[in-house]
Design a protein around this motif. Structure first.
Motif, PDB file in Angstrom:
ATOM      1  N   PRO A  29       0.830  -1.214   0.000  1.00 16.96           N
ATOM      2  CA  PRO A  29       0.000   0.000   0.000  1.00 16.96           C
ATOM      3  C   PRO A  29       0.865   1.265   0.000  1.00 16.96           C
ATOM      4  O   PRO A  29       1.905   1.322   0.654  1.00 16.96           O
ATOM      5  N   GLN A  30       0.416   2.265  -0.714  1.00 17.69           N
ATOM      6  CA  GLN A  30       1.102   3.546  -0.771  1.00 17.69           C
ATOM      7  C   GLN A  30       0.391   4.551   0.131  1.00 17.69           C
ATOM      8  O   GLN A  30      -0.820   4.490   0.315  1.00 17.69           O
ATOM      9  N   LEU A  31       1.154   5.461   0.719  1.00 19.51           N
ATOM     10  CA  LEU A  31       0.550   6.518   1.519  1.00 19.51           C
ATOM     11  C   LEU A  31      -0.267   7.409   0.593  1.00 19.51           C
ATOM     12  O   LEU A  31       0.230   7.874  -0.433  1.00 19.51           O
ATOM     13  N   GLN A  32      -1.534   7.647   0.956  1.00 22.81           N
ATOM     14  CA  GLN A  32      -2.442   8.417   0.104  1.00 22.81           C
ATOM     15  C   GLN A  32      -2.595   9.865   0.555  1.00 22.81           C
ATOM     16  O   GLN A  32      -3.163  10.690  -0.155  1.00 22.81           O
ATOM     17  N   ASP A  33      -2.081  10.145   1.749  1.00 27.02           N
ATOM     18  CA  ASP A  33      -2.266  11.460   2.355  1.00 27.02           C
ATOM     19  C   ASP A  33      -1.053  11.737   3.238  1.00 27.02           C
ATOM     20  O   ASP A  33      -0.448  10.797   3.771  1.00 27.02           O
ATOM     21  N   PRO A  34      -0.667  13.005   3.413  1.00 21.88           N
ATOM     22  CA  PRO A  34       0.478  13.316   4.280  1.00 21.88           C
ATOM     23  C   PRO A  34       0.312  12.852   5.720  1.00 21.88           C
ATOM     24  O   PRO A  34       1.288  12.754   6.459  1.00 21.88           O
ATOM     25  N   HIS A  35      -0.934  12.563   6.147  1.00 23.70           N
ATOM     26  CA  HIS A  35      -1.200  12.105   7.512  1.00 23.70           C
ATOM     27  C   HIS A  35      -1.260  10.576   7.622  1.00 23.70           C
ATOM     28  O   HIS A  35      -1.540  10.059   8.706  1.00 23.70           O
ATOM     29  N   ASP A  36      -0.983   9.876   6.525  1.00 26.24           N
ATOM     30  CA  ASP A  36      -1.059   8.410   6.531  1.00 26.24           C
ATOM     31  C   ASP A  36       0.190   7.779   7.132  1.00 26.24           C
ATOM     32  O   ASP A  36       1.284   8.376   7.141  1.00 26.24           O
ATOM     33  N   VAL A  37       0.007   6.546   7.620  1.00 27.42           N
ATOM     34  CA  VAL A  37       1.148   5.729   8.047  1.00 27.42           C
ATOM     35  C   VAL A  37       1.003   4.338   7.435  1.00 27.42           C
ATOM     36  O   VAL A  37      -0.099   3.879   7.139  1.00 27.42           O
ATOM     37  N   LEU A  38       2.135   3.690   7.230  1.00 30.77           N
ATOM     38  CA  LEU A  38       2.167   2.305   6.765  1.00 30.77           C
ATOM     39  C   LEU A  38       2.588   1.445   7.939  1.00 30.77           C
ATOM     40  O   LEU A  38       3.611   1.708   8.584  1.00 30.77           O
ATOM     41  N   VAL A  39       1.798   0.417   8.238  1.00 33.46           N
ATOM     42  CA  VAL A  39       2.045  -0.442   9.391  1.00 33.46           C
ATOM     43  C   VAL A  39       2.446  -1.835   8.937  1.00 33.46           C
ATOM     44  O   VAL A  39       1.818  -2.410   8.045  1.00 33.46           O
ATOM     45  N   ARG A  40       3.493  -2.359   9.538  1.00 33.39           N
ATOM     46  CA  ARG A  40       3.868  -3.759   9.351  1.00 33.39           C
ATOM     47  C   ARG A  40       3.041  -4.580  10.355  1.00 33.39           C
ATOM     48  O   ARG A  40       3.242  -4.482  11.563  1.00 33.39           O
ATOM     49  N   VAL A  41       2.084  -5.334   9.856  1.00 35.82           N
ATOM     50  CA  VAL A  41       1.144  -6.047  10.719  1.00 35.82           C
ATOM     51  C   VAL A  41       1.865  -7.195  11.432  1.00 35.82           C
ATOM     52  O   VAL A  41       2.566  -7.991  10.822  1.00 35.82           O
ATOM     53  N   LYS A  42       1.665  -7.263  12.759  1.00 34.69           N
ATOM     54  CA  LYS A  42       2.345  -8.275  13.566  1.00 34.69           C
ATOM     55  C   LYS A  42       1.406  -9.354  14.105  1.00 34.69           C
ATOM     56  O   LYS A  42       1.793 -10.512  14.206  1.00 34.69           O
ATOM     57  N   PHE A  43       0.190  -8.979  14.486  1.00 34.72           N
ATOM     58  CA  PHE A  43      -0.775  -9.964  14.992  1.00 34.72           C
ATOM     59  C   PHE A  43      -2.175  -9.566  14.554  1.00 34.72           C
ATOM     60  O   PHE A  43      -2.519  -8.375  14.561  1.00 34.72           O
TER      61      PHE A  43
END
Length: 358
Positions: A29-43
């Protein structure tokens, strides 16, 4: 199902069609907004809705019409942030609120964003869920976990938030007597949350003795196993055996079963409050006369809204609600289908799937 993917760019667990699951490498997934974050899902926890979509393909108006990534009860580690993110940094451990509202409609403006008609909710058709290596969310829907709170516990903030919303809708207060129908994960969390809110009696009701045994050790002050009699008869016995006097102050239904709904209405005292959280059949028979003559407050409850996630995190961090004991098993990502089969078979309380390994 065997996993033959060597490059795991964004490995995802996909419901290809009803009763057909597969692993698939999807674009990161790409950040769509300056307020977005990308999370590496762990559980990620498996919810009953995930299993229902897998086998039935539809819940109410939400119908699976194209392949969809499953999962919405997740925690992870921030991998990337937009240039206007101020509350999180790369490496932060977060729990993820998996529904992105429009923020502009009347429901959103008054804080009931769970009722937003344009809600994009993870693993609710047509939106993909969180059972993937990476997932994108706005920064304000990613909550930093307090020190001492594990990522496993972080994955249970989502179902606890459902319970928090139910208990808040019920207006549980110190001294209230509360009956909870359904001793699955949400019902159990309702018991624990009601107790944390000060309920003096919390009665768990279920048709599975093992679930009731767990409920009494976990959050209920007593339990009740219904008999094969009418709702009125079950309600009378429940009130008598639980010492509820003229009836319970509050009933929360987390089962969706028609028999529970009917029994719950009859269990309440005059002027009591009934909150429906479990969703079973679209239409059920309902004891409308009892609801009217007792002037009951009858409410619905859907997901969670403003403040519920933050309160859920605080309840865990302060050890007022113990979510760790609900975790029955943790499966590797490549064993996700086996995890789903276990949940469908009714084994354990809450099953987690670990994130994609390198």
């Amino acid at each position: 199902m065997r996993l033959h993917l060597t490059r795991k760019k964004n490995l995802s667990f996909v419901l290809e069609k009803v009763q057909t699951l597969k692993f698939e490498n999807r674009p990161t997934p790409q950040l769509q907004d300056p307020h977005d974050v990308l999370v590496r899902v762990k559980f990620t926890g498996i919810c009953g809705s995930d299993v229902h979509y897998w086998h039935a393909g539809q819940i109410g108006p939400f119908k699976v019409e194209q392949p969809m990534v499953l999962g919405h009860e997740s925690s992870g580690i921030v991998e990337k942030i937009g240039n206007k993110v101020t509350t999180l940094k790369v490496g932060d451990r977060v729990t993820m609120e998996p529904g992105e509202p429009c923020r502009r409609c009347d429901a959103c403006k008054v804080g009931t964003y769970n009722l937003c008609p344009d809600m994009a909710f993870a693993a609710t058709p047509p939106y993909d869920g969180t059972l993937a290596k990476y997932y994108r969310l706005p920064e304000d829907l990613c909550y930093k976990l307090p020190e001492g709170m594990t990522l496993e516990q972080g994955a249970l903030v989502e179902p606890l938030s459902v319970a928090v919303h139910l208990v808040r809708r019920a207006e549980v207060s110190p001294g209230a007597s509360t009956v909870v129908f359904g001793a699955g994960p949400v019902g159990l969390l309702c018991c624990a949350t009601a107790k944390a809110f000060g309920a003096w009696k919390v009665v768990a009701v279920d048709i599975q003795p093992k679930r009731l045994e767990f409920a009494k050790q976990y959050g209920a002050t007593s339990t009740f196993l219904p008999g094969t009699v009418t709702a009125v008869e079950n309600a009378a016995r429940l009130v008598a055996e639980s010492g509820l006097g003229n009836g319970a102050d509050i009933v929360i239904d987390a089962s969706g079963a028609e028999a529970s709904i009917n029994t719950g209405i009859h269990v309440l005292r005059a002027g009591g409050t009934y909150v429906q959280g479990g969703m079973g059949r679209d239409e059920v028979n309902f004891p409308i006369t009892a609801a009217c003559t007792k002037e009951l407050n009858v409410k619905g409850s859907f997901r969670y809204s403003s403040g519920d996630y933050k309160l859920a995190i605080e309840l865990i961090a302060s050890q007022k609600v113990n979510v760790q004991d609900l975790i029955s098993d943790i499966f590797k990502f490549e064993d996700a289908e086996r995890a789903f089969e276990q949940v469908k078979a009714g084994a354990g309380i809450k099953t987690l799937i670990a994130g994609v390994e390198e």
